[in-house]
Every structure is written in C-alpha cells, then in structure tokens.
Write an enzyme that holds these catalytic residues in place. Structure first.
Site, PDB file in Angstrom:
ATOM      1  N   HIS A 130       0.806  -1.223   0.000  1.00  0.00           N
ATOM      2  CA  HIS A 130       0.000   0.000   0.000  1.00  0.00           C
ATOM      3  C   HIS A 130       0.830   1.260   0.000  1.00  0.00           C
ATOM      4  O   HIS A 130       2.044   1.234   0.175  1.00  0.00           O
ATOM      5  CB  HIS A 130      -1.000  -0.016   1.163  1.00  0.00           C
ATOM      6  CG  HIS A 130      -0.405   0.250   2.509  1.00  0.00           C
ATOM      7  ND1 HIS A 130       0.107  -0.742   3.311  1.00  0.00           N
ATOM      8  CD2 HIS A 130      -0.252   1.412   3.210  1.00  0.00           C
ATOM      9  CE1 HIS A 130       0.543  -0.216   4.437  1.00  0.00           C
ATOM     10  NE2 HIS A 130       0.352   1.112   4.406  1.00  0.00           N
ATOM     11  N   HIS A 140      -1.566  11.096   5.824  1.00  0.00           N
ATOM     12  CA  HIS A 140      -1.542   9.988   6.793  1.00  0.00           C
ATOM     13  C   HIS A 140      -0.901  10.415   8.115  1.00  0.00           C
ATOM     14  O   HIS A 140      -1.251   9.910   9.172  1.00  0.00           O
ATOM     15  CB  HIS A 140      -0.769   8.809   6.185  1.00  0.00           C
ATOM     16  CG  HIS A 140      -0.607   7.626   7.083  1.00  0.00           C
ATOM     17  ND1 HIS A 140      -1.631   7.131   7.855  1.00  0.00           N
ATOM     18  CD2 HIS A 140       0.456   6.828   7.332  1.00  0.00           C
ATOM     19  CE1 HIS A 140      -1.200   6.076   8.526  1.00  0.00           C
ATOM     20  NE2 HIS A 140       0.067   5.878   8.249  1.00  0.00           N
TER      21      HIS A 140
END
Ligand code: 23J
Ligand code: MN
Length: 263
Positions: A77, A83
């Site tokens: 990923h 994030h």
C-alpha cells in the site's frame, strides 16, 4: 520533426518482450498481514474480507463478483502525506488530490537483504546510502527509493511478517538521518517490504516513526509491503505506484508495477 517518440520506442520494446513488468504487490486477502497497533489504541485496521455476492448461482446466474472489507493501509500500500500529522496541511496530500505525475518515476533499489536476514532490526544509515551511490550512481530528484529486505518471503505468515516480541515489532527500516539524507535529494518517496515504511523499533526514535514523520512533512509518499524487489536492478527500472482515488484518502492498496529493461 521527431517522428519516433521515446514512448513509441517504449511501446515497441514492451511488445517485443524487451521490458519485463515485475509485480511488486503481494496478494490481498484474508491472510494478508495487517498492522496491529499497541493495546493503548482501541481501533485497528480489520483483516481483509472478500465476501461473495454471486458466482453463477441464484444471486447472479451469469456473473461472479465480491464485496470487500479493506483498510486503506492494507497489504502492499501507499501512504499519502495526510496519513501523518506532519503532512496534514497539504491540500494535495490526499489520495484524490495528489499529483499523479509524481507516481511514475525511476526506482533505486537498495539491497539490505543480507543485513536484514542477520539482524531483523537492521537500520539503513546515510553511510550505507552513500556507499550504495558510490557503487551504483547517485539517487536523483523525483525518484523512488526502496529498501530490499526480502521480507515478502514472510508474507504468508503474519506472525513472522510482524515479528513482534515483548519489546514490540522487529523489522528493518531507515534511521531519521537516512530519511533526511534522502529527502534532501528531493526523492518522491520511500518504500520497504515490511508492514510499514518505518523500522519495527521506530517508535523509540527521534522523531518517532521518522519515515512517516519526515516523508509526509515534505509532501512525499510511502510504500509498504512491497514484493519481489529481488527481481529489480539497483538502478534502471521505472516504478508505477498508484493509489486508488479514495476521497480524502490517507492511503490505499496499490498494484505496484516495475518496468525493467531486459538485456
Ligand atoms: C498508523 C500508525 C502507525 C503506523 C502506521 C499506521 C503504518 O505503518 C502505516 O500503515 O502507515 S507505523
Ligand atoms: Mn500505511
């Protein structure tokens, strides 16, 4: 006028079998290793679920299809800048707003497989990278840098992949100084073959989780759980690492593809 563009040449080379496409993604399914945060965090990414809707049966006589339970940060990923808190203010730091031009770039593959086999807590330092550059050439602006550890060989066994004991997880990664060194070169992103972009013991570093902290501070990208890096040259391949266009997404599973010139 240039009649034959470089892209035409690439197309010809692809069709002639002179460019190998290496699959740098692992299989996404119920056995895919998933990060487990320490007990003090109540929520975690669930295990991947693939639920059948139909497969040529009463619920769909002519068709097969599934629906999934899938965390953004699952399997092979992509980590988008949003994030991490250090990347929170980048308007182009989400999976649906980032600049896709950046995602296709030359890839530098730093082989740390021997060191990682000998020491699961192996840390890549600026000196290691400098020695690698002396042998293979400089890492350039806009390029991907990935750390080969052959950790994908553990991916069919979650316990072995996470490799945790009473002191937490043990897996290789970069030092903070290594990340600063690479970011100063203007790399687009950093990838590893482990569960995340940081070393297992990175929670105790300054700053904690330096790959996450520093990459996303600089609006750069992370790649985790990459596979088959043993099939790539140190330099010379192009990596395509594109996340799904999830609305305000912080990451996404990817099908990472490396284009490797043959011969
Ligand atoms: C959330 C919190 C800590 C970490 C991570 C996610 C990851 O590694 C990830 O998948 O980005 S370390
Ligand atoms: Mn992630």
């Amino acid at each position: 006028m240039q009649i034959h563009s470089n892209l035409e040449e690439l197309g010809r080379q692809l069709l002639a079998g002179k460019v190998r496409v290496v699959d740098c993604s692992g299989t996404l399914g119920p056995d895919t290793p998933i990060l487990r945060l320490p007990e003090d965090f109540a929520k975690n990414t669930p295990k991947v679920e693939i639920n059948k809707i139909s497969e040529y049966d009463k619920d769909g006589p002519f068709f097969a299809w599934n629906w999934m339970v899938l965390g953004e940060h699952s399997g092979t990923h992509f980590d988008a800048p949003h994030h991490w808190i250090t990347g929170k203010d980048y308007e182009d730091g989400y999976t649906d707003t980032l600049n896709v031009q950046r995602l296709v770039a030359p890839v530098n593959v730093i082989d740390c497989s021997k060191e990682s086999a000998e020491n699961p807590d192996f840390l890549l330092t600026p000196d290691h990278v400098k020695a690698w550059e002396a042998e293979h050439g400089e890492i350039g602006k806009g390029e991907w840098v990935v750390m080969r550890s052959d950790w994908d060989r553990r991916a069919d066994d979650e316990d072995s992949f996470l490799n945790a004991d009473e002191n937490g997880p043990h897996s290789p990664g970069p030092t903070p100084e290594c990340m600063e060194f690479l970011l100063a070169k203007g790399i687009v992103g950093w990838g590893t073959q482990c569960i995340g972009t940081d070393a297992g013991q990175a929670g105790g570093m300054t700053p904690p989780f330096p790959a996450h902290n520093l990459l996303h501070r600089d609006n750069c990208f992370g790649l985790a759980s990459l596979a088959n890096l043993d099939q790539l040259p140190a330099k010379g391949a192009i990596l395509i690492a594109a996340p799904l266009k999830i609305e305000r997404g912080t990451g996404s599973p990817i099908r990472a593809l490396a284009l490797v010139p043959q011969g």
